[in-house]
Design an enzyme around this catalytic site. Structure first.
Site, PDB file in Angstrom:
ATOM      1  N   SER A  20       0.833  -1.214   0.000  1.00 11.28           N
ATOM      2  CA  SER A  20       0.000   0.000   0.000  1.00 11.28           C
ATOM      3  C   SER A  20       0.866   1.261   0.000  1.00 11.28           C
ATOM      4  O   SER A  20       1.873   1.331   0.713  1.00 11.28           O
ATOM      5  CB  SER A  20      -0.880   0.050   1.253  1.00 11.28           C
ATOM      6  OG  SER A  20      -1.806  -0.996   1.245  1.00 11.28           O
ATOM      7  N   ASP A  67     -14.705   2.518   8.284  1.00  5.57           N
ATOM      8  CA  ASP A  67     -15.238   2.325   6.940  1.00  5.57           C
ATOM      9  C   ASP A  67     -15.801   3.678   6.509  1.00  5.57           C
ATOM     10  O   ASP A  67     -16.775   4.171   7.096  1.00  5.57           O
ATOM     11  CB  ASP A  67     -16.337   1.254   6.963  1.00  5.57           C
ATOM     12  CG  ASP A  67     -16.970   1.050   5.590  1.00  5.57           C
ATOM     13  OD1 ASP A  67     -16.798   1.915   4.707  1.00  5.57           O
ATOM     14  OD2 ASP A  67     -17.643   0.026   5.411  1.00  5.57           O
ATOM     15  N   ILE A  95      -7.274   6.276   0.221  1.00  5.03           N
ATOM     16  CA  ILE A  95      -8.452   5.418   0.125  1.00  5.03           C
ATOM     17  C   ILE A  95      -9.104   5.580  -1.239  1.00  5.03           C
ATOM     18  O   ILE A  95      -9.348   6.714  -1.690  1.00  5.03           O
ATOM     19  CB  ILE A  95      -9.463   5.803   1.240  1.00  5.03           C
ATOM     20  CG1 ILE A  95      -8.871   5.439   2.614  1.00  5.03           C
ATOM     21  CG2 ILE A  95     -10.815   5.138   1.016  1.00  5.03           C
ATOM     22  CD1 ILE A  95      -9.672   5.970   3.778  1.00  5.03           C
ATOM     23  N   ALA A  98     -13.248   1.162  -6.717  1.00  2.08           N
ATOM     24  CA  ALA A  98     -14.216   1.084  -7.829  1.00  2.08           C
ATOM     25  C   ALA A  98     -14.372  -0.390  -8.164  1.00  2.08           C
ATOM     26  O   ALA A  98     -13.462  -1.196  -7.928  1.00  2.08           O
ATOM     27  CB  ALA A  98     -13.717   1.858  -9.040  1.00  2.08           C
ATOM     28  N   TYR A 158      -8.929   3.686 -16.802  1.00  2.00           N
ATOM     29  CA  TYR A 158      -9.083   4.286 -15.472  1.00  2.00           C
ATOM     30  C   TYR A 158     -10.528   4.756 -15.259  1.00  2.00           C
ATOM     31  O   TYR A 158     -11.021   4.804 -14.134  1.00  2.00           O
ATOM     32  CB  TYR A 158      -8.077   5.422 -15.294  1.00  2.00           C
ATOM     33  CG  TYR A 158      -7.741   5.692 -13.851  1.00  2.00           C
ATOM     34  CD1 TYR A 158      -7.245   4.692 -13.022  1.00  2.00           C
ATOM     35  CD2 TYR A 158      -7.916   6.959 -13.297  1.00  2.00           C
ATOM     36  CE1 TYR A 158      -6.939   4.946 -11.690  1.00  2.00           C
ATOM     37  CE2 TYR A 158      -7.609   7.218 -11.978  1.00  2.00           C
ATOM     38  CZ  TYR A 158      -7.122   6.208 -11.183  1.00  2.00           C
ATOM     39  OH  TYR A 158      -6.830   6.464  -9.867  1.00  2.00           O
ATOM     40  N   LYS A 165     -11.297  10.838  -9.184  1.00  6.12           N
ATOM     41  CA  LYS A 165     -10.068  11.569  -8.824  1.00  6.12           C
ATOM     42  C   LYS A 165     -10.201  13.058  -9.161  1.00  6.12           C
ATOM     43  O   LYS A 165      -9.691  13.909  -8.437  1.00  6.12           O
ATOM     44  CB  LYS A 165      -8.847  10.961  -9.524  1.00  6.12           C
ATOM     45  CG  LYS A 165      -8.421   9.600  -8.981  1.00  6.12           C
ATOM     46  CD  LYS A 165      -8.114   9.633  -7.496  1.00  6.12           C
ATOM     47  CE  LYS A 165      -7.477   8.343  -7.026  1.00  6.12           C
ATOM     48  NZ  LYS A 165      -7.454   8.241  -5.549  1.00  6.12           N
ATOM     49  N   ILE A 194       1.733   2.458  -9.259  1.00  4.89           N
ATOM     50  CA  ILE A 194       2.500   1.562  -8.378  1.00  4.89           C
ATOM     51  C   ILE A 194       1.686   0.279  -8.238  1.00  4.89           C
ATOM     52  O   ILE A 194       0.462   0.339  -8.034  1.00  4.89           O
ATOM     53  CB  ILE A 194       2.714   2.213  -6.983  1.00  4.89           C
ATOM     54  CG1 ILE A 194       3.557   3.495  -7.122  1.00  4.89           C
ATOM     55  CG2 ILE A 194       3.365   1.237  -6.014  1.00  4.89           C
ATOM     56  CD1 ILE A 194       3.775   4.254  -5.813  1.00  4.89           C
ATOM     57  N   THR A 196      -0.131  -2.150  -6.548  1.00  2.89           N
ATOM     58  CA  THR A 196      -0.738  -2.371  -5.222  1.00  2.89           C
ATOM     59  C   THR A 196      -2.002  -3.216  -5.415  1.00  2.89           C
ATOM     60  O   THR A 196      -2.397  -3.497  -6.552  1.00  2.89           O
ATOM     61  CB  THR A 196      -1.154  -1.028  -4.574  1.00  2.89           C
ATOM     62  OG1 THR A 196      -2.144  -0.418  -5.415  1.00  2.89           O
ATOM     63  CG2 THR A 196       0.007  -0.077  -4.389  1.00  2.89           C
ATOM     64  N   LEU A 197      -2.650  -3.514  -4.292  1.00  2.00           N
ATOM     65  CA  LEU A 197      -3.902  -4.273  -4.339  1.00  2.00           C
ATOM     66  C   LEU A 197      -4.943  -3.562  -5.215  1.00  2.00           C
ATOM     67  O   LEU A 197      -5.579  -4.182  -6.076  1.00  2.00           O
ATOM     68  CB  LEU A 197      -4.428  -4.406  -2.901  1.00  2.00           C
ATOM     69  CG  LEU A 197      -5.588  -5.350  -2.641  1.00  2.00           C
ATOM     70  CD1 LEU A 197      -5.168  -6.782  -2.964  1.00  2.00           C
ATOM     71  CD2 LEU A 197      -6.020  -5.259  -1.163  1.00  2.00           C
TER      72      LEU A 197
HETATM   73  P1  NAD Z   1      -4.395  -0.156  -1.634  1.00  2.00           P
HETATM   74  O1  NAD Z   1      -5.363  -1.169  -2.136  1.00  2.00           O
HETATM   75  O2  NAD Z   1      -3.214  -0.651  -0.901  1.00  2.00           O
HETATM   76  O3  NAD Z   1      -5.121   0.954  -0.769  1.00  2.00           O
HETATM   77  C1  NAD Z   1      -6.464   1.336  -0.960  1.00  2.00           C
HETATM   78  C2  NAD Z   1      -7.081   1.405   0.412  1.00  2.00           C
HETATM   79  O4  NAD Z   1      -8.427   1.893   0.340  1.00  2.00           O
HETATM   80  C3  NAD Z   1      -7.133   0.027   1.101  1.00  2.00           C
HETATM   81  O5  NAD Z   1      -6.447   0.075   2.327  1.00  2.00           O
HETATM   82  C4  NAD Z   1      -8.614  -0.190   1.315  1.00  2.00           C
HETATM   83  O6  NAD Z   1      -8.893  -0.893   2.504  1.00  2.00           O
HETATM   84  C5  NAD Z   1      -9.093   1.259   1.406  1.00  2.00           C
HETATM   85  N1  NAD Z   1     -10.557   1.329   1.290  1.00  2.00           N
HETATM   86  C6  NAD Z   1     -11.344   0.874   0.279  1.00  2.00           C
HETATM   87  N2  NAD Z   1     -12.640   1.031   0.608  1.00  2.00           N
HETATM   88  C7  NAD Z   1     -12.663   1.614   1.850  1.00  2.00           C
HETATM   89  C8  NAD Z   1     -13.696   2.009   2.725  1.00  2.00           C
HETATM   90  N3  NAD Z   1     -14.999   1.853   2.422  1.00  2.00           N
HETATM   91  N4  NAD Z   1     -13.362   2.564   3.916  1.00  2.00           N
HETATM   92  C9  NAD Z   1     -12.069   2.741   4.263  1.00  2.00           C
HETATM   93  N5  NAD Z   1     -11.032   2.377   3.463  1.00  2.00           N
HETATM   94  C10 NAD Z   1     -11.339   1.816   2.275  1.00  2.00           C
HETATM   95  O7  NAD Z   1      -3.939   0.646  -2.962  1.00  2.00           O
HETATM   96  P2  NAD Z   1      -3.074   1.968  -3.165  1.00  2.00           P
HETATM   97  O8  NAD Z   1      -2.697   1.933  -4.596  1.00  2.00           O
HETATM   98  O9  NAD Z   1      -2.023   2.075  -2.128  1.00  2.00           O
HETATM   99  O10 NAD Z   1      -4.155   3.113  -3.003  1.00  2.00           O
HETATM  100  C11 NAD Z   1      -4.021   4.192  -2.083  1.00  2.00           C
HETATM  101  C12 NAD Z   1      -4.408   5.488  -2.773  1.00  2.00           C
HETATM  102  O11 NAD Z   1      -3.434   5.796  -3.766  1.00  2.00           O
HETATM  103  C13 NAD Z   1      -5.743   5.455  -3.496  1.00  2.00           C
HETATM  104  O12 NAD Z   1      -6.385   6.706  -3.343  1.00  2.00           O
HETATM  105  C14 NAD Z   1      -5.328   5.265  -4.940  1.00  2.00           C
HETATM  106  O13 NAD Z   1      -6.298   5.705  -5.854  1.00  2.00           O
HETATM  107  C15 NAD Z   1      -4.108   6.154  -4.948  1.00  2.00           C
HETATM  108  N6  NAD Z   1      -3.208   5.986  -6.096  1.00  2.00           N
HETATM  109  C16 NAD Z   1      -2.746   4.746  -6.425  1.00  2.00           C
HETATM  110  C17 NAD Z   1      -1.894   4.609  -7.508  1.00  2.00           C
HETATM  111  C18 NAD Z   1      -1.373   3.246  -7.904  1.00  2.00           C
HETATM  112  O14 NAD Z   1      -0.926   3.094  -9.041  1.00  2.00           O
HETATM  113  N7  NAD Z   1      -1.374   2.264  -7.032  1.00  2.00           N
HETATM  114  C19 NAD Z   1      -1.505   5.739  -8.251  1.00  2.00           C
HETATM  115  C20 NAD Z   1      -1.998   6.986  -7.889  1.00  2.00           C
HETATM  116  C21 NAD Z   1      -2.852   7.103  -6.794  1.00  2.00           C
END
Ligand code: NAD
Length: 256
Positions: A20, A67, A95, A98, A158, A165, A194, A196-197
């Site tokens: 994450s 949540d 957070i 989708a 996306y 976003k 990146i 990630t999940l």
């Molecule tokens: P991640 O899956 O590790 O994190 C997403 C988090 O959102 C998880 O911990 C999940 O539990 C949480 N979440 C989802 N529904 C929720 C809810 N109802 N209540 C509380 N928490 C909730 O993935 P990530 O990539 O680390 O994402 C973190 C942020 O970074 C997100 O906003 C994502 O859009 C953003 N982001 C990611 C990337 C990428 O490529 N991974 C790039 C730019 C921005």
């Protein structure tokens, strides 16, 4: 490479596992000497978050459920932080959600439910979190949200998350305008892709990563550490004149 944030307390929302981006932010903040509070989405994340937190150098004992689709949950979470800690100095909103089926194919096929769900979790949540975090930032504060270039321009697959976003980035500006009078700054980091999940849900993610290596000015992909270090800057006094901003940490891809 660290700024000292000793004596300051930050809430990290959105650690799911060690990949994450929130975890990258947590590690950078831990190195800066800050005290951290973690929130997780549901019971299935609790153990993994607690196990990860135990590996940090600092002693960050407060790990709470939150949540963001539930007003009651958000209120309960921040009431609990207020009772147990009192003042906080910042918050990382990492957070987003989708439905997988909305992250492929034609955007015009987006369902009403899918659209509203992405907006609810990925954009509106920043507003309600800011509302309940505000009274705890009595000494001023810094709120940092995570966004992606798909909120500024069309990126393949996306789709509904790009629209969420865009909404999040505009919320950052409106919140910055609101909360500035309380010396609370609100900014976003636009991270490069990146693995990630959450990223797993986006179709053809490997192609996106490959394109960054090939075309971005720095010719390499973004790391959670790079995002984490930028978050530390935004949480620190070094960035005291910056609010309502979106900083790209994406190897310069956005200039193309
Ligand atoms: P991640 O899956 O590790 O994190 C997403 C988090 O959102 C998880 O911990 C999940 O539990 C949480 N979440 C989802 N529904 C929720 C809810 N109802 N209540 C509380 N928490 C909730 O993935 P990530 O990539 O680390 O994402 C973190 C942020 O970074 C997100 O906003 C994502 O859009 C953003 N982001 C990611 C990337 C990428 O490529 N991974 C790039 C730019 C921005």
């Amino acid at each position: 490479m660290s700024i000292s944030l000793a004596g300051k307390t930050f809430v990290i929302m959105g650690v799911a596992n060690k990949r994450s981006i929130a975890w990258g932010i947590a590690r950078s903040l831990d190195q800066s000497g800050a005290r951290l509070i973690f929130t997780y989405a549901g019971e299935r994340f609790e153990k993994s978050v607690r196990d990860l937190v135990a590996t940090l150098d600092g002693n960050h004992e407060l790990v709470l459920p939150c949540d963001v689709t539930s007003d009651e949950d958000v209120e309960k979470c921040f009431t609990s932080i207020k009772e147990q800690v009192g003042t906080i100095h910042g918050l990382a909103h990492c957070i987003a959600f989708a439905k997988t089926e909305e992250l492929a194919g034609d955007f015009s096929d987006t369902s009403r439910d899918g659209f509203l769900l992405a907006q609810n979790i990925s954009a509106y949540s920043l507003t309600i979190i800011s509302k309940y975090a505000k009274p705890l930032m009595a000494e001023g504060g810094s709120i940092v949200a995570l966004t992606y270039i798909g909120g500024e321009r069309v990126m393949p697959n996306y789709n509904v998350m790009g629209v969420a976003k865009a909404s999040l980035e505009m919320s950052v500006r409106y919140l910055a305008a609101d909360l500035g009078k309380h010396n609370i700054r609100v900014n976003a980091i636009s991270s490069g892709p990146i693995r990630t999940l959450s990223a797993k849900g986006i179709s053809d993610f490997n192609t996106i990563l490959h394109e960054i290596e090939e075309k971005a000015p720095l010719h390499r992909n973004t790391t959670p550490e790079e995002v984490g270090d930028t978050a530390v800057f935004l949480f620190s006094e070094m960035s005291r004149g910056i609010t309502g901003e979106t900083i790209h940490v994406d190897s310069g891809y956005h200039v193309l």
